[in-house]
Design a protein around this motif. Structure first.
Motif, PDB file in Angstrom:
ATOM      1  N   UNK A 156       0.815  -1.220   0.000  1.00 16.39           N
ATOM      2  CA  UNK A 156       0.000   0.000   0.000  1.00 16.39           C
ATOM      3  C   UNK A 156       0.849   1.272   0.000  1.00 16.39           C
ATOM      4  N   UNK A 157       2.181   1.095   0.150  1.00 17.41           N
ATOM      5  CA  UNK A 157       3.086   2.247   0.263  1.00 17.41           C
ATOM      6  C   UNK A 157       2.603   3.186   1.375  1.00 17.41           C
ATOM      7  N   UNK A 158       2.183   2.575   2.471  1.00 12.19           N
ATOM      8  CA  UNK A 158       1.646   3.344   3.604  1.00 12.19           C
ATOM      9  C   UNK A 158       2.759   3.671   4.594  1.00 12.19           C
ATOM     10  N   UNK A 159       2.595   4.779   5.276  1.00  9.33           N
ATOM     11  CA  UNK A 159       3.515   5.131   6.357  1.00  9.33           C
ATOM     12  C   UNK A 159       3.023   4.436   7.625  1.00  9.33           C
ATOM     13  N   UNK A 160       3.907   3.724   8.291  1.00  5.98           N
ATOM     14  CA  UNK A 160       3.536   2.987   9.503  1.00  5.98           C
ATOM     15  C   UNK A 160       3.944   3.770  10.737  1.00  5.98           C
ATOM     16  N   UNK A 161       2.982   3.966  11.634  1.00  6.90           N
ATOM     17  CA  UNK A 161       3.253   4.586  12.930  1.00  6.90           C
ATOM     18  C   UNK A 161       2.985   3.547  14.010  1.00  6.90           C
ATOM     19  N   UNK A 162       3.949   3.337  14.904  1.00  5.21           N
ATOM     20  CA  UNK A 162       3.774   2.379  16.007  1.00  5.21           C
ATOM     21  C   UNK A 162       3.387   3.141  17.275  1.00  5.21           C
ATOM     22  N   UNK A 163       2.414   2.602  17.992  1.00  9.78           N
ATOM     23  CA  UNK A 163       1.974   3.199  19.260  1.00  9.78           C
ATOM     24  C   UNK A 163       2.282   2.211  20.388  1.00  9.78           C
ATOM     25  N   UNK A 164       2.320   2.683  21.656  1.00  8.68           N
ATOM     26  CA  UNK A 164       2.764   1.803  22.749  1.00  8.68           C
ATOM     27  C   UNK A 164       1.963   0.507  22.920  1.00  8.68           C
ATOM     28  N   UNK A 165       0.677   0.517  22.623  1.00  5.87           N
ATOM     29  CA  UNK A 165      -0.135  -0.689  22.819  1.00  5.87           C
ATOM     30  C   UNK A 165      -1.535  -0.486  22.271  1.00  5.87           C
ATOM     31  N   UNK A 166      -2.400  -1.491  22.505  1.00  2.13           N
ATOM     32  CA  UNK A 166      -3.766  -1.424  21.980  1.00  2.13           C
ATOM     33  C   UNK A 166      -4.543  -0.264  22.593  1.00  2.13           C
ATOM     34  N   UNK A 167      -4.303   0.000  23.886  1.00  2.00           N
ATOM     35  CA  UNK A 167      -5.038   1.088  24.556  1.00  2.00           C
ATOM     36  C   UNK A 167      -4.739   2.413  23.855  1.00  2.00           C
TER      37      UNK A 167
END
Length: 350
Positions: free
Chosen positions: A275-286
């Protein structure tokens, strides 16, 4: 010789619009709140299946037109796009509406000699619930939760199972497709990979005009990237429905089929890459839920926070029964692999 009549509810939705051009050998009666944008020939009947009075109206339509099949596509999937934000109203259309369609068929078949022979209902992989321990078979318990659309698919699926014996001489098909893909498709997961700000706010509209994409978001941890997904191209789903309409009704009363494209599932990581998407990681599901809730409340994104479990877990299906059902027609009906179906979702539309 007159063409056989088929009634299609929810004819104006995406699947309905893809199905219509494939039904040239049938006389189609389309049922929906608003008429479809189509060049295909059909008789259109305006009807709101969320209203109790629709049972009688649909019964009279079926009684007077003598269709051999009913394809029930009417279902609210995206509350923002359809404008049906009230969950009780959604339930009336989705679950009670399915029961109303089956009640109308039951009444017609109770009195008519040439009653309805086929009833086709597309359920969903989401009815099984997220985070499955392994590939779901058609016997896997339905355990949808959290997301209203998924819960309504589960409840509607159960309605069809419970009422199928009352349809008197009608073969019933429950098709459980995985996530629809294709250039014309809009749904939660496609929206997440495309990054389209599909909300109704002025800010979202400005972002769309400027061609801005929201990043794809996942909690930290390799497992979220390794989770696998299947897809089914919407045109293959339409071809499957046409195939069912063209074959002789089954001798058994109920046929349940998991539906996904050919080939291996894709990981979330591969989908993000394609998808050529930018991935952002967050600390967790909450944290991810808080961001989804913010974007939803600000009307920037059309992805409800309740969709979180379906975006952070693995749920794939075993489709051996579908392969046996289609036999030599398998690759003719399912023309897209899972990978090709997903790739087609990023093809520019005319």
């Amino acid at each position: 010789m007159a063409k056989p009549v088929v009634v299609v509810t929810g004819v104006s939705g995406n699947l309905g619009s893809r199905l219509l051009p494939m039904l040239g050998s049938f006389s189609v009666i389309g049922v929906d709140v608003s008429p479809p944008h189509t060049d295909s020939e059909l008789q259109f009947e305006s009807m709101d299946l969320g209203q109790e009075s629709s049972t009688r109206a649909l019964y009279e339509l079926l009684r007077d037109t003598h269709p051999f099949a009913v394809v029930h596509l009417a279902f609210v999937i995206d509350p923002v796009r359809t404008g049906v934000l009230d969950v009780d109203r959604m339930w009336q259309i989705n679950v009670a509406g399915t029961a109303r369609v089956m009640e109308a068929i039951t009444e017609v078949n109770r009195t008519a000699e040439d009653g309805i022979k086929q009833f086709i209902f597309p359920s969903s992989v989401s009815a099984y619930g997220p985070d499955l321990p392994g590939p779901a078979t058609e016997e896997t318990a339905l355990a949808a939760h959290t997301l209203p659309y998924a819960i309504h698919k589960k409840e509607s699926d159960e309605v069809v199972q419970q009422r199928c014996t009352a349809l008197r001489g009608c073969s019933v098909y429950i098709l459980r497709p995985h996530i629809f893909a294709g250039a014309s498709v809009e749904n939660y997961l496609m929206g997440a990979f495309r990054g389209t700000p599909n909300g109704k706010s002025t800010r979202a509209e400005k972002m769309r005009t400027e061609g801005k994409r929201l990043p794809c978001m996942l909690p930290r941890g390799q497992k979220y990237l390794d989770n696998k997904l299947q897809f089914i191209h919407v045109d293959d789903m339409a071809r499957l429905i046409r195939h069912v309409l063209q074959r002789e009704p089954e001798t058994q009363r109920l046929t349940v089929l998991n539906v996904a494209g050919r080939g291996e599932p894709l990981t979330f990581a591969r989908c993000i890459e394609m998808a050529h998407a930018k991935l952002v990681r967050v600390p967790g599901k909450w944290a991810m839920r808080q961001v989804l809730a913010f974007l939803w409340k600000q009307k920037i994104s059309a992805i409800p926070p309740e969709a979180l479990p379906y975006m952070t877990s693995e749920y794939i299906m075993n489709t051996d029964r579908l392969r046996r059902f289609l036999g030599p027609e398998y690759e003719h009906v399912l023309r897209y692999t899972i990978t090709d179906a997903f790739a087609d979702s990023f093809r520019p539309t005319a």
